[in-house]
Design a protein around this motif. Structure first.
Motif, PDB file in Angstrom:
ATOM      1  N   ARG A  89      -7.858  16.673  11.888  1.00  0.00           N
ATOM      2  CA  ARG A  89      -8.248  17.940  12.377  1.00  0.00           C
ATOM      3  C   ARG A  89      -8.198  19.108  11.397  1.00  0.00           C
ATOM      4  NH1 ARG A  89      -7.100  17.336  18.028  1.00  0.00           N
ATOM      5  NH2 ARG A  89      -8.628  18.983  18.341  1.00  0.00           N
ATOM      6  N   PRO A  90      -9.239  18.925  10.164  1.00  0.00           N
ATOM      7  CA  PRO A  90      -9.129  20.051   9.152  1.00  0.00           C
ATOM      8  C   PRO A  90      -9.992  21.463   9.697  1.00  0.00           C
ATOM      9  CG  PRO A  90     -11.129  18.354   9.100  1.00  0.00           C
ATOM     10  CD  PRO A  90     -10.192  17.923   9.887  1.00  0.00           C
TER      11      PRO A  90
ATOM     12  N   ALA B 113      -4.921  24.250  19.539  1.00  0.00           N
ATOM     13  CA  ALA B 113      -5.994  24.925  19.745  1.00  0.00           C
ATOM     14  C   ALA B 113      -5.877  26.369  19.612  1.00  0.00           C
ATOM     15  CB  ALA B 113      -6.442  24.905  21.372  1.00  0.00           C
TER      16      ALA B 113
ATOM     17  N   PHE C  94     -21.066  20.495  10.281  1.00  0.00           N
ATOM     18  CA  PHE C  94     -20.811  19.715  11.309  1.00  0.00           C
ATOM     19  C   PHE C  94     -20.437  20.592  12.766  1.00  0.00           C
ATOM     20  CE2 PHE C  94     -19.669  15.739  13.667  1.00  0.00           C
ATOM     21  CZ  PHE C  94     -19.047  16.296  14.881  1.00  0.00           C
ATOM     22  N   PRO C  95     -21.513  20.207  13.861  1.00  0.00           N
ATOM     23  CA  PRO C  95     -21.303  21.225  14.945  1.00  0.00           C
ATOM     24  C   PRO C  95     -19.919  21.456  15.689  1.00  0.00           C
ATOM     25  CG  PRO C  95     -22.555  19.394  15.567  1.00  0.00           C
ATOM     26  CD  PRO C  95     -22.055  19.216  14.033  1.00  0.00           C
ATOM     27  N   SER C  96     -19.076  21.802  14.775  1.00  0.00           N
ATOM     28  CA  SER C  96     -17.618  21.821  15.203  1.00  0.00           C
ATOM     29  C   SER C  96     -17.464  23.068  16.400  1.00  0.00           C
ATOM     30  CB  SER C  96     -16.840  22.557  14.112  1.00  0.00           C
ATOM     31  OG  SER C  96     -15.641  23.102  14.607  1.00  0.00           O
TER      32      SER C  96
ATOM     33  N   ARG D 290      -6.144  12.142  26.569  1.00  0.00           N
ATOM     34  CA  ARG D 290      -7.292  11.456  27.344  1.00  0.00           C
ATOM     35  C   ARG D 290      -6.832  10.147  27.225  1.00  0.00           C
ATOM     36  NH1 ARG D 290      -9.319  15.725  29.841  1.00  0.00           N
ATOM     37  NH2 ARG D 290      -9.559  17.373  28.241  1.00  0.00           N
TER      38      ARG D 290
ATOM     39  N   ARG E 264      -9.219   7.856  17.290  1.00  0.00           N
ATOM     40  CA  ARG E 264      -9.428   7.977  18.516  1.00  0.00           C
ATOM     41  C   ARG E 264      -9.209   6.622  19.597  1.00  0.00           C
ATOM     42  NH1 ARG E 264     -11.472  13.250  21.832  1.00  0.00           N
ATOM     43  NH2 ARG E 264      -9.808  13.432  23.327  1.00  0.00           N
TER      44      ARG E 264
ATOM     45  N   GLY F 158     -14.418  24.258  17.619  1.00  0.00           N
ATOM     46  CA  GLY F 158     -13.566  25.349  17.481  1.00  0.00           C
ATOM     47  C   GLY F 158     -14.382  26.321  16.354  1.00  0.00           C
TER      48      GLY F 158
ATOM     49  N   ASP G 107     -11.935  23.469   7.643  1.00  0.00           N
ATOM     50  CA  ASP G 107     -12.900  23.935   6.350  1.00  0.00           C
ATOM     51  C   ASP G 107     -13.936  24.553   6.801  1.00  0.00           C
ATOM     52  OD1 ASP G 107     -13.170  21.335   7.408  1.00  0.00           O
ATOM     53  OD2 ASP G 107     -15.116  21.286   6.042  1.00  0.00           O
ATOM     54  N   LEU G 108     -14.615  24.195   8.043  1.00  0.00           N
ATOM     55  CA  LEU G 108     -15.601  24.800   8.682  1.00  0.00           C
ATOM     56  C   LEU G 108     -15.373  26.301   9.231  1.00  0.00           C
ATOM     57  CD1 LEU G 108     -17.404  21.780  10.091  1.00  0.00           C
ATOM     58  CD2 LEU G 108     -17.893  22.901   7.992  1.00  0.00           C
ATOM     59  N   HIS G 109     -14.167  26.187   9.775  1.00  0.00           N
ATOM     60  CA  HIS G 109     -13.665  27.651  10.322  1.00  0.00           C
ATOM     61  C   HIS G 109     -13.583  28.528   8.977  1.00  0.00           C
ATOM     62  CE1 HIS G 109     -11.904  26.114  14.348  1.00  0.00           C
ATOM     63  NE2 HIS G 109     -12.178  25.006  13.532  1.00  0.00           N
TER      64      HIS G 109
ATOM     65  N   GLU H  32     -11.752  10.460  13.677  1.00  0.00           N
ATOM     66  CA  GLU H  32     -11.518   9.372  12.925  1.00  0.00           C
ATOM     67  C   GLU H  32     -10.517   8.314  13.342  1.00  0.00           C
ATOM     68  OE1 GLU H  32     -10.838  12.325  12.018  1.00  0.00           O
ATOM     69  OE2 GLU H  32      -9.070  12.597  10.639  1.00  0.00           O
TER      70      GLU H  32
ATOM     71  N   GLU I 208     -21.758  22.505  23.360  1.00  0.00           N
ATOM     72  CA  GLU I 208     -20.609  22.190  24.425  1.00  0.00           C
ATOM     73  C   GLU I 208     -20.998  23.270  25.669  1.00  0.00           C
ATOM     74  OE1 GLU I 208     -19.562  19.172  21.740  1.00  0.00           O
ATOM     75  OE2 GLU I 208     -20.430  21.152  21.552  1.00  0.00           O
TER      76      GLU I 208
ATOM     77  N   LYS J 297      -9.961  23.139  30.805  1.00  0.00           N
ATOM     78  CA  LYS J 297      -8.863  23.639  29.937  1.00  0.00           C
ATOM     79  C   LYS J 297      -9.610  24.113  28.641  1.00  0.00           C
ATOM     80  CE  LYS J 297      -7.537  20.100  27.143  1.00  0.00           C
ATOM     81  NZ  LYS J 297      -7.569  20.256  25.609  1.00  0.00           N
TER      82      LYS J 297
ATOM     83  N   ASP K 274     -14.330  13.213  24.433  1.00  0.00           N
ATOM     84  CA  ASP K 274     -13.243  13.322  25.377  1.00  0.00           C
ATOM     85  C   ASP K 274     -13.173  12.166  26.603  1.00  0.00           C
ATOM     86  OD1 ASP K 274     -12.867  16.869  24.909  1.00  0.00           O
ATOM     87  OD2 ASP K 274     -12.228  15.180  23.622  1.00  0.00           O
TER      88      ASP K 274
HETATM   89  C1  EPZ Z   1     -12.806  20.811  20.719  1.00  0.00           C
HETATM   90  O1  EPZ Z   1     -11.918  20.507  19.650  1.00  0.00           O
HETATM   91  C2  EPZ Z   1     -11.822  20.310  22.103  1.00  0.00           C
HETATM   92  N1  EPZ Z   1     -10.732  21.163  21.975  1.00  0.00           N
HETATM   93  C3  EPZ Z   1     -11.496  18.933  21.826  1.00  0.00           C
HETATM   94  O2  EPZ Z   1     -10.850  18.339  23.103  1.00  0.00           O
HETATM   95  C4  EPZ Z   1     -12.780  18.118  21.881  1.00  0.00           C
HETATM   96  O3  EPZ Z   1     -12.555  16.467  21.383  1.00  0.00           O
HETATM   97  C5  EPZ Z   1     -13.391  18.601  20.580  1.00  0.00           C
HETATM   98  O4  EPZ Z   1     -13.898  19.813  20.581  1.00  0.00           O
HETATM   99  C6  EPZ Z   1     -14.982  17.801  20.436  1.00  0.00           C
HETATM  100  O5  EPZ Z   1     -15.612  18.059  21.653  1.00  0.00           O
HETATM  101  C7  EPZ Z   1     -10.689  22.279  22.584  1.00  0.00           C
HETATM  102  O6  EPZ Z   1     -11.888  22.761  23.022  1.00  0.00           O
HETATM  103  C8  EPZ Z   1      -9.239  23.072  22.690  1.00  0.00           C
HETATM  104  P1  EPZ Z   1     -14.382  20.099  16.576  1.00  0.00           P
HETATM  105  P2  EPZ Z   1     -12.164  20.871  18.263  1.00  0.00           P
HETATM  106  O7  EPZ Z   1     -14.049  21.192  15.584  1.00  0.00           O
HETATM  107  O8  EPZ Z   1     -12.592  22.343  18.353  1.00  0.00           O
HETATM  108  C9  EPZ Z   1     -14.408  17.987  12.499  1.00  0.00           C
HETATM  109  C10 EPZ Z   1      -9.343  17.335  24.612  1.00  0.00           C
HETATM  110  O9  EPZ Z   1      -8.743  16.246  24.742  1.00  0.00           O
HETATM  111  N2  EPZ Z   1     -14.143  19.394  11.875  1.00  0.00           N
HETATM  112  O10 EPZ Z   1     -15.714  20.093  17.352  1.00  0.00           O
HETATM  113  O11 EPZ Z   1     -11.043  20.715  17.245  1.00  0.00           O
HETATM  114  C11 EPZ Z   1     -13.052  17.336  13.119  1.00  0.00           C
HETATM  115  O12 EPZ Z   1     -12.221  16.706  12.121  1.00  0.00           O
HETATM  116  C12 EPZ Z   1      -9.472  17.964  23.057  1.00  0.00           C
HETATM  117  O13 EPZ Z   1      -9.533  18.243  25.391  1.00  0.00           O
HETATM  118  C13 EPZ Z   1     -14.122  19.355  10.448  1.00  0.00           C
HETATM  119  O14 EPZ Z   1     -14.414  18.449   9.667  1.00  0.00           O
HETATM  120  O15 EPZ Z   1     -13.292  19.876  17.753  1.00  0.00           O
HETATM  121  C14 EPZ Z   1     -13.489  16.311  13.824  1.00  0.00           C
HETATM  122  O16 EPZ Z   1     -13.867  15.171  13.404  1.00  0.00           O
HETATM  123  C15 EPZ Z   1      -9.324  16.756  22.118  1.00  0.00           C
HETATM  124  N3  EPZ Z   1     -14.001  20.787   9.820  1.00  0.00           N
HETATM  125  C16 EPZ Z   1     -14.940  17.179  14.511  1.00  0.00           C
HETATM  126  O17 EPZ Z   1     -15.298  17.916  13.483  1.00  0.00           O
HETATM  127  C17 EPZ Z   1     -13.707  21.987  10.859  1.00  0.00           C
HETATM  128  O18 EPZ Z   1     -13.429  22.833  10.114  1.00  0.00           O
HETATM  129  C18 EPZ Z   1     -14.962  17.665  15.711  1.00  0.00           C
HETATM  130  O19 EPZ Z   1     -13.780  18.697  15.725  1.00  0.00           O
HETATM  131  C19 EPZ Z   1     -13.485  21.440  12.165  1.00  0.00           C
HETATM  132  C20 EPZ Z   1     -13.655  20.346  12.864  1.00  0.00           C
END
Ligand code: EPZ
Length: 417
Positions: free
Chosen positions: A122-123, A94, A161-163, A371, A331, A165, A125-127, A329, A189, A22, A305
């Protein structure tokens, strides 16, 4: 509203084949907008999140059609529309990863802020920080992210943070930016590596995906391509945990074993037998499981996940297990539903302390996210009597034909429309 009913007490046995990922498919559909010709994506699961993402890119002007059961073709428009409406974005958070491709292709993007969901705020800010470094002007107005850029220029970006998205959005904007972009503390990932492989197949120059530092040399244009996305490691992990939890013997097919290393390691620590072969993982567990401690972390740490599914297994594993959720925060809501099935779980902030009990009791429960829904199916398999799960639309977002796949390995599971 449809529900899923699971009869407990069966050992899972047999073979199950995993669908495409997905979280790779959604990003690939967005990345297809960058091409100047058709993009054929193979191994794409027909799940509701994918259908919503296809409808969003269609609304932006792309043609989309299924070439076969699991291959979808995206015909990117020369100049896509640049606004994604709130009613679509609230169905699919997404869709926020359309920001990078639209800025790269059109120089403009109005993306409704997805807002919070059940697992966290789901902020973005990093994007915003990353795309701003590439020269985009970004503001938040009336619940929308409004971005524009007169050309993008490569930059050095450090992610606090290694975000996942944010890494994806920055990468997709950087591939046609002028000059070099370096993303430090990037997400690692497998879906990041898959996106880089897709972009490179389209003519991009992305190096280092899967490590902390990704380097992108901007190119003038990207072409259409035919590309098969990776299998879904979280779907595979869900079957692995279900097999171990039920004392089963299951061969999971169409996997990339290295993508499952954290899950394999934890199942072995819990005393399950896990045999990795080229594109399969065999899970056997005919011995008593042992309690374990889990900390979710960005890849290659234990995946967030897979956290809820593990909690279901540990609810009936003798002894005390501890799970710490370090990525999102909020889950651990599945614990409330597991407790309604008799589980002994204490939640303190992001920590769950689980006292294993011999068996759960079937009950009426409700999924709070994708999940958690999968975890409740695992719990239902471990319970005395029947468990009825509500909110199955969450499960349909990310799992293709899940009941059929579970039935194929012996589960007594059905859907009540
Ligand atoms: C992706 O979400 C996945 N979704 C999520 O899968 C997965 O749980 C997540 O990565 C972590 O592996 C897709 O790929 C579509 P993140 P994403 O940005 O990109 C914080 C599922 O069940 N953060 O790595 O949104 C955020 O708040 C879904 O398949 C910031 O602070 O995850 C979170 O605490 C759920 N600022 C952490 O980072 C930002 O700008 C991880 O988020 C972005 C994120």
């Amino acid at each position: 509203m449809a529900t899923i009913v699971v009869e407990g007490g069966t050992r899972l046995e047999g073979k199950v084949r995993v669908s495409g990922a997905k979280n790779a498919a959604l990003i690939a559909i967005s990345a297809a907008l960058l091409a100047n010709g058709p993009v054929y994506l193979e191994n794409v699961p027909r799940i509701s999140d994918v259908l919503v993402m296809l409808s969003i890119v269609h609304d932006l002007g792309a043609g989309t059609e299924w070439e076969s059961e699991d291959c979808v073709v995206i015909y990117p428009p020369d100049s896509p529309d640049f606004e994604t409406p709130y009613e679509k974005v609230k169905q699919l958070r997404a869709s926020n990863i359309l920001l990078g491709p639209l800025l790269a292709k059109v120089g403009k993007a109005h993306i409704a802020l997805p807002g919070g969901c059940n697992i966290g705020s789901r902020p973005m800010d990093l994007h915003i920080k990353g795309l701003g470094s590439l020269g985009a002007e970004i503001s938040l107005q009336q619940g929308f992210i409004k971005a524009k850029a007169n050309g993008l220029k490569g930059a050095r970006i450090y992610l606090d943070f290694p975000s996942v998205g944010a890494t994806e959005n920055i990468m997709m904007a950087a591939v046609v930016a002028k000059g070099q972009t370096i993303i430090e503390n990037a997400a690692k990932e497998p879906e990041i590596v898959d996106l880089a492989n897709l972009l490179n197949a389209m003519g991009a120059r992305v190096r280092g995906a899967g490590t902390d530092v990704i380097k992108v040399e901007g190119v003038a244009a990207l072409s259409g391509v035919r590309y098969a996305i990776i299998p879904d490691r979280i779907e595979a992990g869900t079957f692995m945990v279900a097999a171990a939890a039920t004392g089963g013997d299951v061969l999971v097919e169409n996997v990339i074993p290295t993508h499952l290393e954290p899950v394999t390691a934890k199942l072995r620590e819990a005393n399950a037998e896990v045999i990795e072969q080229d594109d399969t993982i065999w899970v056997k567990s005919n011995k008593a499981l042992r309690p374990i401690d889990i900390k979710t972390l960005p890849y290659p740490g234990f995946p967030t996940d897979m956290q809820s599914q593990m909690m279901a297994m540990l609810a009936v594993t003798p002894g005390t297990s501890i799970i710490v959720e370090n990525v999102f925060e909020n889950r651990m809501q599945v614990a409330d539903e597991l407790k309604r099935m008799g589980a002994k779980i204490k939640i303190q902030g992001r920590t769950a302390v689980i006292e294993g009990i011999p068996r759960l009791e079937g009950a009426q429960v409700r999924a709070s996210d994708l999940r958690a829904g999968a975890a409740l199916i695992v719990a239902g398999l471990l319970a005395d009597g029947a468990t009825e799960i509500d909110n199955v639309h969450y499960i349909d977002r990310g799992y293709e034909n899940l009941e059929q796949k579970f039935r194929g390995i012996g589960a007594r599971i059905s859907r009540n429309e």
